[in-house]
Scaffold this motif. Structure first.
Motif, PDB file in Angstrom:
ATOM      1  N   SER A  38       0.861  -1.173   0.000  1.00  0.00           N
ATOM      2  CA  SER A  38       0.000   0.000   0.000  1.00  0.00           C
ATOM      3  C   SER A  38       0.902   1.229   0.000  1.00  0.00           C
ATOM      4  O   SER A  38       1.963   1.217   0.644  1.00  0.00           O
ATOM      5  CB  SER A  38      -0.890   0.022   1.247  1.00  0.00           C
ATOM      6  OG  SER A  38      -1.641   1.219   1.295  1.00  0.00           O
ATOM      7  N   HIS A  70      -3.521   2.719   8.451  1.00  0.00           N
ATOM      8  CA  HIS A  70      -2.808   3.764   7.699  1.00  0.00           C
ATOM      9  C   HIS A  70      -3.449   3.983   6.332  1.00  0.00           C
ATOM     10  O   HIS A  70      -3.598   5.126   5.889  1.00  0.00           O
ATOM     11  CB  HIS A  70      -1.329   3.412   7.543  1.00  0.00           C
ATOM     12  CG  HIS A  70      -0.540   3.548   8.800  1.00  0.00           C
ATOM     13  ND1 HIS A  70      -0.273   4.758   9.395  1.00  0.00           N
ATOM     14  CD2 HIS A  70       0.030   2.607   9.593  1.00  0.00           C
ATOM     15  CE1 HIS A  70       0.434   4.571  10.496  1.00  0.00           C
ATOM     16  NE2 HIS A  70       0.620   3.262  10.642  1.00  0.00           N
ATOM     17  N   ALA A  71      -3.818   2.915   5.679  1.00  0.00           N
ATOM     18  CA  ALA A  71      -4.459   3.023   4.364  1.00  0.00           C
ATOM     19  C   ALA A  71      -5.799   3.741   4.482  1.00  0.00           C
ATOM     20  O   ALA A  71      -6.141   4.566   3.623  1.00  0.00           O
ATOM     21  CB  ALA A  71      -4.641   1.635   3.752  1.00  0.00           C
ATOM     22  N   HIS A  72      -6.528   3.448   5.529  1.00  0.00           N
ATOM     23  CA  HIS A  72      -7.823   4.114   5.741  1.00  0.00           C
ATOM     24  C   HIS A  72      -7.632   5.622   5.926  1.00  0.00           C
ATOM     25  O   HIS A  72      -8.376   6.425   5.362  1.00  0.00           O
ATOM     26  CB  HIS A  72      -8.534   3.501   6.947  1.00  0.00           C
ATOM     27  CG  HIS A  72      -9.857   4.110   7.248  1.00  0.00           C
ATOM     28  ND1 HIS A  72     -10.919   4.059   6.379  1.00  0.00           N
ATOM     29  CD2 HIS A  72     -10.297   4.803   8.334  1.00  0.00           C
ATOM     30  CE1 HIS A  72     -11.955   4.690   6.916  1.00  0.00           C
ATOM     31  NE2 HIS A  72     -11.593   5.145   8.100  1.00  0.00           N
ATOM     32  N   GLU A  73      -6.633   6.007   6.718  1.00  0.00           N
ATOM     33  CA  GLU A  73      -6.355   7.431   6.959  1.00  0.00           C
ATOM     34  C   GLU A  73      -6.003   8.166   5.668  1.00  0.00           C
ATOM     35  O   GLU A  73      -6.319   9.340   5.507  1.00  0.00           O
ATOM     36  CB  GLU A  73      -5.195   7.583   7.945  1.00  0.00           C
ATOM     37  CG  GLU A  73      -5.530   7.188   9.373  1.00  0.00           C
ATOM     38  CD  GLU A  73      -4.305   7.160  10.261  1.00  0.00           C
ATOM     39  OE1 GLU A  73      -3.185   7.474   9.787  1.00  0.00           O
ATOM     40  OE2 GLU A  73      -4.452   6.809  11.437  1.00  0.00           O
ATOM     41  N   GLN A  74      -5.341   7.460   4.756  1.00  0.00           N
ATOM     42  CA  GLN A  74      -4.857   8.092   3.523  1.00  0.00           C
ATOM     43  C   GLN A  74      -5.715   7.742   2.301  1.00  0.00           C
ATOM     44  O   GLN A  74      -5.325   8.042   1.176  1.00  0.00           O
ATOM     45  CB  GLN A  74      -3.411   7.709   3.295  1.00  0.00           C
ATOM     46  CG  GLN A  74      -2.492   8.192   4.399  1.00  0.00           C
ATOM     47  CD  GLN A  74      -1.054   7.790   4.168  1.00  0.00           C
ATOM     48  OE1 GLN A  74      -0.605   7.636   3.039  1.00  0.00           O
ATOM     49  NE2 GLN A  74      -0.307   7.643   5.248  1.00  0.00           N
ATOM     50  N   ASN A  75      -6.859   7.101   2.507  1.00  0.00           N
ATOM     51  CA  ASN A  75      -7.732   6.681   1.404  1.00  0.00           C
ATOM     52  C   ASN A  75      -6.963   5.883   0.349  1.00  0.00           C
ATOM     53  O   ASN A  75      -7.109   6.103  -0.852  1.00  0.00           O
ATOM     54  CB  ASN A  75      -8.432   7.871   0.754  1.00  0.00           C
ATOM     55  CG  ASN A  75      -9.475   8.475   1.657  1.00  0.00           C
ATOM     56  OD1 ASN A  75     -10.173   7.764   2.379  1.00  0.00           O
ATOM     57  ND2 ASN A  75      -9.579   9.792   1.637  1.00  0.00           N
ATOM     58  N   ALA A  76      -6.155   4.947   0.805  1.00  0.00           N
ATOM     59  CA  ALA A  76      -5.349   4.122  -0.081  1.00  0.00           C
ATOM     60  C   ALA A  76      -5.856   2.681  -0.074  1.00  0.00           C
ATOM     61  O   ALA A  76      -6.482   2.241   0.889  1.00  0.00           O
ATOM     62  CB  ALA A  76      -3.875   4.159   0.348  1.00  0.00           C
ATOM     63  N   HIS A  98     -10.104   1.101  -0.621  1.00  0.00           N
ATOM     64  CA  HIS A  98     -10.160   2.114   0.433  1.00  0.00           C
ATOM     65  C   HIS A  98     -11.592   2.409   0.882  1.00  0.00           C
ATOM     66  O   HIS A  98     -11.810   2.714   2.045  1.00  0.00           O
ATOM     67  CB  HIS A  98      -9.451   3.402  -0.006  1.00  0.00           C
ATOM     68  CG  HIS A  98     -10.127   4.112  -1.134  1.00  0.00           C
ATOM     69  ND1 HIS A  98      -9.918   3.767  -2.438  1.00  0.00           N
ATOM     70  CD2 HIS A  98     -11.011   5.121  -1.131  1.00  0.00           C
ATOM     71  CE1 HIS A  98     -10.643   4.556  -3.212  1.00  0.00           C
ATOM     72  NE2 HIS A  98     -11.321   5.386  -2.445  1.00  0.00           N
ATOM     73  N   ALA A 157       0.391   3.700   1.604  1.00  0.00           N
ATOM     74  CA  ALA A 157       0.223   4.299   2.926  1.00  0.00           C
ATOM     75  C   ALA A 157       1.125   3.694   4.001  1.00  0.00           C
ATOM     76  O   ALA A 157       1.235   4.248   5.086  1.00  0.00           O
ATOM     77  CB  ALA A 157      -1.227   4.171   3.362  1.00  0.00           C
TER      78      ALA A 157
END
Length: 107
Positions: free
Chosen positions: A7, A95-101, A39, A9
């Motif tokens: 990812s 982390h991916a959720h926070e960064q829309n990844a 995401h 992120a």
């Protein structure tokens, strides 16, 4: 076989095929040649994995309570729990959720 999760992120994580298959199964996904956790579904996936970890911890506490009065020789040892095994993927998912990844594997 080893499976790599990637990812933008978070750093890449690598885990055994059996663990990846189990964790993805908890998320309602199948381990194929390639796959993705989008995401837009990340929040639900995080909730599912957190629920599975909490359920595993409850089971471990119940198990320990059951054997509380037993001698050390008769108490089965569980070893590493789901919380430790799932942490790298769960951390990547957060982390991916926070960064829309998205999170990809098999790429």
């Amino acid at each position: 076989m080893l499976i790599a999760f990637k990812s933008p992120a978070a750093p890449e994580i690598i885990m055994t095929e059996q663990l990846a298959q189990y964790l993805l199964g908890l998320l309602g996904k199948e381990l194929g040649v390639r796959g993705v956790i989008h995401h837009d579904g990340m929040a639900a996936a995080i909730t599912r994995l957190e629920y599975a970890v909490a359920h595993d911890k409850e089971r471990a506490v119940s198990h320990a309570t059951h054997y509380a009065g037993a001698s050390d020789d008769s108490v089965p040892q569980d070893g590493v729990g789901l919380a430790q095994r799932a942490f790298p993927l769960l951390d990547m998912m957060r982390h991916a959720h926070e960064q829309n990844a998205d999170i990809l594997w098999g790429v």
